[in-house]
Design an enzyme around this catalytic site. Structure first.
Site, PDB file in Angstrom:
ATOM      1  N   ASP A   8      -8.002  -5.329  -0.069  1.00  9.93           N
ATOM      2  CA  ASP A   8      -8.502  -6.163  -1.159  1.00  9.93           C
ATOM      3  C   ASP A   8      -8.123  -7.632  -1.035  1.00  9.93           C
ATOM      4  OD1 ASP A   8      -9.813  -4.148  -2.565  1.00  9.93           O
ATOM      5  OD2 ASP A   8      -7.932  -3.440  -3.423  1.00  9.93           O
TER       6      ASP A   8
ATOM      7  N   HIS B  50       0.846  -1.187   0.000  1.00  8.99           N
ATOM      8  CA  HIS B  50       0.000   0.000   0.000  1.00  8.99           C
ATOM      9  C   HIS B  50       0.878   1.232   0.000  1.00  8.99           C
ATOM     10  CE1 HIS B  50      -3.119   2.846   1.112  1.00  8.99           C
ATOM     11  NE2 HIS B  50      -3.956   1.946   0.643  1.00  8.99           N
TER      12      HIS B  50
HETATM   13  N1  CMC Z   1       4.260  -7.542  -4.936  1.00  9.11           N
HETATM   14  C1  CMC Z   1       5.610  -7.512  -5.081  1.00  9.11           C
HETATM   15  N2  CMC Z   1       6.375  -6.402  -4.880  1.00  9.11           N
HETATM   16  C2  CMC Z   1       5.727  -5.278  -4.521  1.00  9.11           C
HETATM   17  C3  CMC Z   1       4.332  -5.227  -4.343  1.00  9.11           C
HETATM   18  C4  CMC Z   1       3.586  -6.416  -4.568  1.00  9.11           C
HETATM   19  N3  CMC Z   1       2.253  -6.426  -4.407  1.00  9.11           N
HETATM   20  N4  CMC Z   1       3.955  -3.972  -3.978  1.00  9.11           N
HETATM   21  C5  CMC Z   1       5.088  -3.250  -3.931  1.00  9.11           C
HETATM   22  N5  CMC Z   1       6.164  -4.036  -4.246  1.00  9.11           N
HETATM   23  C6  CMC Z   1       7.583  -3.641  -4.237  1.00  9.11           C
HETATM   24  C7  CMC Z   1       7.921  -2.780  -5.442  1.00  9.11           C
HETATM   25  O1  CMC Z   1       8.385  -3.576  -6.524  1.00  9.11           O
HETATM   26  C8  CMC Z   1       9.004  -1.881  -4.870  1.00  9.11           C
HETATM   27  O2  CMC Z   1      10.189  -2.646  -4.782  1.00  9.11           O
HETATM   28  P1  CMC Z   1      11.632  -1.924  -4.990  1.00  9.11           P
HETATM   29  O3  CMC Z   1      11.753  -0.933  -3.858  1.00  9.11           O
HETATM   30  O4  CMC Z   1      12.618  -3.047  -4.941  1.00  9.11           O
HETATM   31  O5  CMC Z   1      11.567  -1.266  -6.342  1.00  9.11           O
HETATM   32  C9  CMC Z   1       8.550  -1.633  -3.435  1.00  9.11           C
HETATM   33  O6  CMC Z   1       7.763  -2.791  -3.093  1.00  9.11           O
HETATM   34  C10 CMC Z   1       7.689  -0.381  -3.260  1.00  9.11           C
HETATM   35  O7  CMC Z   1       6.578  -0.483  -4.128  1.00  9.11           O
HETATM   36  P2  CMC Z   1       6.016   0.718  -5.018  1.00  9.11           P
HETATM   37  O8  CMC Z   1       5.394   0.131  -6.246  1.00  9.11           O
HETATM   38  O9  CMC Z   1       7.075   1.756  -5.206  1.00  9.11           O
HETATM   39  O10 CMC Z   1       4.909   1.298  -4.034  1.00  9.11           O
HETATM   40  P3  CMC Z   1       3.709   2.217  -4.435  1.00  9.11           P
HETATM   41  O11 CMC Z   1       3.355   2.958  -3.217  1.00  9.11           O
HETATM   42  O12 CMC Z   1       4.028   2.987  -5.665  1.00  9.11           O
HETATM   43  O13 CMC Z   1       2.558   1.158  -4.839  1.00  9.11           O
HETATM   44  C11 CMC Z   1       0.750  -0.360  -4.655  1.00  9.11           C
HETATM   45  C12 CMC Z   1       1.560   0.751  -3.964  1.00  9.11           C
HETATM   46  C13 CMC Z   1      -0.498  -0.652  -3.811  1.00  9.11           C
HETATM   47  C14 CMC Z   1       0.291   0.125  -6.044  1.00  9.11           C
HETATM   48  C15 CMC Z   1       1.631  -1.621  -4.787  1.00  9.11           C
HETATM   49  O14 CMC Z   1       1.987  -2.090  -3.509  1.00  9.11           O
HETATM   50  C16 CMC Z   1       0.943  -2.746  -5.588  1.00  9.11           C
HETATM   51  O15 CMC Z   1       1.060  -2.769  -6.803  1.00  9.11           O
HETATM   52  N6  CMC Z   1       0.232  -3.681  -4.883  1.00  9.11           N
HETATM   53  C17 CMC Z   1      -0.546  -4.711  -5.591  1.00  9.11           C
HETATM   54  C18 CMC Z   1      -1.878  -4.142  -6.059  1.00  9.11           C
HETATM   55  C19 CMC Z   1      -2.852  -3.934  -4.921  1.00  9.11           C
HETATM   56  O16 CMC Z   1      -3.050  -4.806  -4.097  1.00  9.11           O
HETATM   57  N7  CMC Z   1      -3.505  -2.775  -4.913  1.00  9.11           N
HETATM   58  C20 CMC Z   1      -4.551  -2.462  -3.914  1.00  9.11           C
HETATM   59  C21 CMC Z   1      -4.156  -1.332  -3.034  1.00  9.11           C
HETATM   60  S1  CMC Z   1      -5.238  -1.178  -1.590  1.00  9.11           S
HETATM   61  C22 CMC Z   1      -6.798  -0.776  -2.245  1.00  9.11           C
HETATM   62  C23 CMC Z   1      -6.866   0.620  -2.699  1.00  9.11           C
HETATM   63  O17 CMC Z   1      -6.549   0.888  -3.846  1.00  9.11           O
HETATM   64  O18 CMC Z   1      -7.264   1.467  -1.897  1.00  9.11           O
END
Ligand code: CMC
Length: 429
Positions: A364, A307
């Site tokens: 989710d 998140h």
């Molecule tokens: N699986 C594997 N690696 C992950 C995941 C995941 N689900 N989420 C983040 N990471 C890694 C990412 O690759 C990065 O690694 P590094 O630092 O080595 O590059 C690190 O963790 C930080 O992630 P980020 O993508 O920079 O974080 P963000 O804040 O931009 O993204 C997120 C947040 C929710 C989009 C992401 O965690 C994700 O894609 N999760 C899966 C989709 C999901 O479950 N979304 C629902 C969110 S909650 C409901 C709502 O939308 O309110």
């Protein structure tokens, strides 16, 4: 003495005010930055940028705290009805008995949609994704209520638009489902509550009585509350930014629905179940899927994990995990996907990659398992999220309007070609 932030640029020092919120969150107010220095800030994904001051929702990602208008999500989920929470978000205070009765009655009286909308549904293919239909239908509501398009609309007009939207979204959501099923429309019943009415429109038949199951009604009420608002997330920011151009509420929320649909946002609930099904079909080898999620050359991510704000735990996920156990037990449903989800969580939470990055199950991860137990098909999961999130979008839109916020319009750092002369097509390489 109030604090200031000092920035030194090209040897010159500039001072900017520091803003402190009621929960001690601190921000540097850079609204005069460009005018005084010529510089802008650059912040991909707005990870460090506050786009507004808001009094609706407080979220402390480090400590897993979520409060709406000061009330904890745990207390609201245990004690309130969804419409009570909607009222709280939109009007700022919990309603008293008369206020709640008026609100419920008003919403109840706006649940029907214009019969012409049936023709829109008929034009969609039978397997149209319900989120695509919902977004289009909500935007088209503005054409039936042209007064909503007037940027100088009165408070009474705004109020009516808000009540109409809360009333009609579940009707259109249920009609989208009926369209997918090829079943006849079930019209709203004013004698049922908000959640019961939705269940009847989804699962009832026009020709038969429908008994609302209190276990299902109560579980859905809780799920909707848990999704009701989440401050400046992708879809809420979309609603605010679209609304900031003075676009009407229906169109602003339609844009919010489109933003929510993406699998990194609300669409994750559908993606989680699809992922768990794939893992099951593939033999349930957790280590293999965890390794895929960690592999930077593989686009696979563990859906329902991670998140932007929560780095310790998502309080909504904790409530939902417990509710999933309770609902499945009460309904006598034995879903092997729930066991799989729990095993996957256990393995991931012990893995250094997930621990280091603060990646925990989000709202989710378990919600889809409850939706399944309630009989809601996978493609409708994100629609359920949209029904829940609607009061939040409305509250965010209304606050933006009341604050008199300027049109949302970020800047950029241009990195393209510098000026060059046009080349005739015959002279191009
Ligand atoms: N699986 C594997 N690696 C992950 C995941 C995941 N689900 N989420 C983040 N990471 C890694 C990412 O690759 C990065 O690694 P590094 O630092 O080595 O590059 C690190 O963790 C930080 O992630 P980020 O993508 O920079 O974080 P963000 O804040 O931009 O993204 C997120 C947040 C929710 C989009 C992401 O965690 C994700 O894609 N999760 C899966 C989709 C999901 O479950 N979304 C629902 C969110 S909650 C409901 C709502 O939308 O309110």
């Amino acid at each position: 003495m109030s604090e200031t932030a000092r920035i030194i640029l090209e040897g010159k020092e500039y001072e900017f005010p520091v803003i402190v919120g009621t929960e001690n969150e601190k921000a540097i107010d850079i609204s005069k930055l460009r005018a005084s220095t010529g510089y802008i800030t650059l912040d991909f994904g707005y990870k460090n940028t506050g786009s507004t001051k808001s009094a609706i929702t407080y979220l402390d990602g480090e400590n897993g705290v979520l409060r709406h208008r000061g009330y904890s999500i745990e207390e609201l989920a245990d004690n309130a009805s969804f419409l009570e929470v909607a009222y709280l978000l939109i009007y700022g205070e919990l309603p008293n008995k008369e206020q709640l009765e008026y609100f419920e009655t008003s919403v109840c009286h706006h649940t029907l949609v214009h019969e012409n909308m049936k023709r829109f549904f008929q034009a969609f293919p039978p397997n149209a994704h319900p989120m695509g239909m919902l977004s289009s239908m909500i935007s088209s509501l503005s054409t039936f209520y042209p007064e909503s398009q007037n940027p100088n609309r009165s408070v009474v007009d705004i109020e009516r638009t808000i009540h109409r939207l809360i009333a009609k979204l579940p009707t259109l959501a249920a009609q989208a489902y009926k369209h997918n099923m090829g079943h006849p429309t079930v019209y709203p019943s004013n004698d049922l509550g908000y959640v019961g009415n939705f269940l009847k429109m989804m699962f009832g038949l026009p020709t038969a009585n429908y008994e609302v199951d209190p276990v299902i009604e109560s579980a859905l009420n809780k799920l909707l509350i848990l999704h009701a608002d989440h401050e400046q997330n992708c879809s809420a920011s979309t609603v605010r930014i679209v609304g900031s151009s003075q676009a009407n509420l229906y169109s602003s929320v339609s844009a919010g629905i489109a933003a929510l649909w993406g699998p990194l946002h609300g669409g994750a609930n559908q993606a989680v179940i699809e992922m768990l099904e794939s893992i099951k079909e593939d033999g349930g080898d957790m280590e293999k899927w965890i390794a895929k999620a960690k592999d930077k050359n593989d686009s696979f991510r563990l859906m329902g994990f991670g998140h932007r704000v929560y780095k310790n735990f998502d309080p909504r996920a904790r409530i939902i995990k417990k509710a999933a156990d309770e609902v499945l037990a009460k309904l006598g449903v034995n879903d092997p996907v729930l066991d799989l989800a729990k095993r996957l969580e256990e393995v991931a939470l012990k893995d250094e990659y997930f621990v280091q990055r603060g990646l925990y199950p989000n709202v989710d991860f378990y919600s889809g398992i409850i939706y399944r137990a309630l009989g809601i098909p996978t493609e409708m999961f994100t629609v359920m999220f949209a029904i829940g999130r609607l009061p939040g979008w409305i509250a965010q839109w209304k606050e933006m309007l009341e604050n008199g916020e300027p049109i949302g319009r970020p800047r950029q750092v241009y990195t393209g070609a510098t000026e060059r002369s046009f080349v005739n097509i015959n002279d191009r390489s």
